[in-house]
Design an enzyme around this catalytic site. Structure first.
Site, PDB file in Angstrom:
ATOM      1  N   PRO A  39       0.838  -1.208   0.000  1.00 35.39           N
ATOM      2  CA  PRO A  39       0.000   0.000   0.000  1.00 35.39           C
ATOM      3  C   PRO A  39       0.871   1.255   0.000  1.00 35.39           C
ATOM      4  CG  PRO A  39      -0.894  -1.607   1.515  1.00 35.39           C
ATOM      5  CD  PRO A  39       0.427  -2.161   1.047  1.00 35.39           C
ATOM      6  N   CYS A  40       0.569   2.155  -0.926  1.00 38.15           N
ATOM      7  CA  CYS A  40       1.448   3.312  -1.112  1.00 38.15           C
ATOM      8  C   CYS A  40       1.090   4.491  -0.223  1.00 38.15           C
ATOM      9  CB  CYS A  40       1.401   3.756  -2.574  1.00 38.15           C
ATOM     10  SG  CYS A  40      -0.224   4.384  -3.095  1.00 38.15           S
ATOM     11  N   GLN A  41      -0.098   4.459   0.420  1.00 35.75           N
ATOM     12  CA  GLN A  41      -0.550   5.643   1.135  1.00 35.75           C
ATOM     13  C   GLN A  41       0.396   6.053   2.257  1.00 35.75           C
ATOM     14  OE1 GLN A  41      -2.309   2.945   0.451  1.00 35.75           O
ATOM     15  NE2 GLN A  41      -4.242   3.503  -0.542  1.00 35.75           N
TER      16      GLN A  41
ATOM     17  N   PHE B  16       3.493   6.241   2.156  1.00 31.10           N
ATOM     18  CA  PHE B  16       4.676   6.936   1.652  1.00 31.10           C
ATOM     19  C   PHE B  16       4.334   8.036   0.654  1.00 31.10           C
ATOM     20  CE2 PHE B  16       5.870   2.677   2.932  1.00 31.10           C
ATOM     21  CZ  PHE B  16       6.969   2.923   3.750  1.00 31.10           C
TER      22      PHE B  16
END
Length: 371
Positions: A84-86, A88
């Site tokens: 999950p990119c949220q 970073f």
């Protein structure tokens, strides 16, 4: 035939979403040579899409909860995961306290448990500049892996979209072959200098589609199943009409100030993609999960007075029309925007296939010598 050429290497996809990463590894149009044996995600609709395309071996769970049950994890050759990119993303103002920043730890726990020879982590490019990235590489080294990192642009690998993402690849230190990483590009924005085909454009991807019909997912064959529109209000339609080809919110403010939200008028800098039109003869901007809302980015059609459709977004991500998406309109949009573009995944898969074939050859030669 060489035994390794016929082998399907075992693949586990963590944080799989609908399976864009898996598609690049399993479909011969992209990379091929891998068999998906397990997928895990906490998004029910995304796992339904995964099952429709790869079979029902997905697990619906948070990875930490799943590992807490002490599952029997099958042996694999490769573990991949678009974390999950949220945690970073620069769009997340509270990212420093986001618990999702630590999900590399259970990912590496699975890598170790499944005795994989190679792993791949994907995330936003900011991840590679984080302490979590350094910590993950340190842990990988302790459990026997060498690592390499790179920021890859999907447009360089046949995706009609500018999308820069960070990747870590890890391989067992006992192997004598280092990967060709980053993979060699297949396309270029300087084709005359590189001898490569030009980047694919928005026109290449969606120029053949007719006008969308209706506002709902239709039970008809692709590509028109997801090629539906919206019901814009009169003010939204007037705003679309005020944005010229290649324009954005500043053109809206210039051409129709009475239609421009006050918050945009007061914000005189930044956000140049907001309420912008895509360009026909360039790749798309990064497709995110709310591509159907032009106030979120450059998601207006190059010339029509509407946002792009779900089918257009899927094509701009590099998904083939025969890939099946399951869920509501918002659930499918999330699956599209969160995916690893399959052609980019395929470029990585081809690199890994070469490595694994080399490992097989080394092992066979060693066994032959011993006999």
């Amino acid at each position: 035939m060489n035994r390794s050429l016929a082998k399907k290497y075992r693949l586990i996809d963590l944080f799989s979403g609908a399976g864009g990463f898996t598609l690049g590894f399993t479909d011969s149009r992209y990379g091929g040579g891998f068999q998906s044996i397990l997928a895990l995600d906490n998004d029910k609709a995304a796992l339904e899409s995964y099952a429709a395309n790869f079979g029902r071996h997905g697990i619906l769970a948070n990875i930490e909860d799943w590992l807490g049950t002490k599952p029997k994890i099958p042996l694999s050759d490769v573990v991949i995961g678009g974390l999950p990119c949220q945690g970073f993303s620069l769009l997340n103002k509270k990212r420093q306290g986001d618990s999702r920043r630590s999900l590399w730890q259970p990912f590496m726990q699975v890598v170790e448990s499944t005795q994989a020879s190679i792993f791949v982590i994907e995330n936003v490019s900011e991840f590679l500049r984080s302490k979590e990235c350094n910590e993950s590489k340190e842990l990988a080294e302790r459990i026997g892996f060498k690592t390499a990192c790179a920021i890859l642009n999907s447009a360089d690998y046949g995706v009609p979209q500018i999308r820069r993402r960070g990747f870590i690849i890890g391989w067992k230190q006992k192997a004598s072959l280092s990967p060709c990483f980053p993979p060699l590009p297949t396309h270029s924005n300087l084709p005359l200098l590189s001898n490569l085909p030009n980047w694919l454009t928005v026109r290449d991807a969606i120029g053949d589609l007719p006008e969308p019909e209706g506002t709902e997912i239709r039970k008809i064959p692709p590509p028109l199943d997801l090629h539906f529109g919206r019901n814009p209000t009169a003010i939204s339609l007037a705003r679309y009409q005020a944005v010229p080809p290649g324009g954005n919110r500043f053109d809206l403010q210039k051409n129709a100030p009475e239609l421009t939200p006050d918050c945009w008028i007061k914000k005189t800098s930044g956000g140049t993609d907001l309420f912008g039109r895509l360009w026909w003869d360039k790749p798309s901007v990064t497709i995110r999960t709310e591509f159907f809302k032009p106030e979120k980015g450059r998601y207006l059609h190059p010339e029509k007075h509407r946002p792009i459709t779900h089918r257009e977004a899927a094509r701009l991500m590099g998904f083939p029309d025969d890939f099946r998406f399951i869920g509501s309109k918002s659930e499918i949009a999330k699956q599209i925007g969160n995916a690893v573009p399959p052609p980019l995944a395929g470029a990585i898969a081809r690199t890994i296939r070469v490595m694994l074939d080399s490992f097989e050859k080394e092992r066979d030669e060693c066994l032959l010598f011993r006999s």
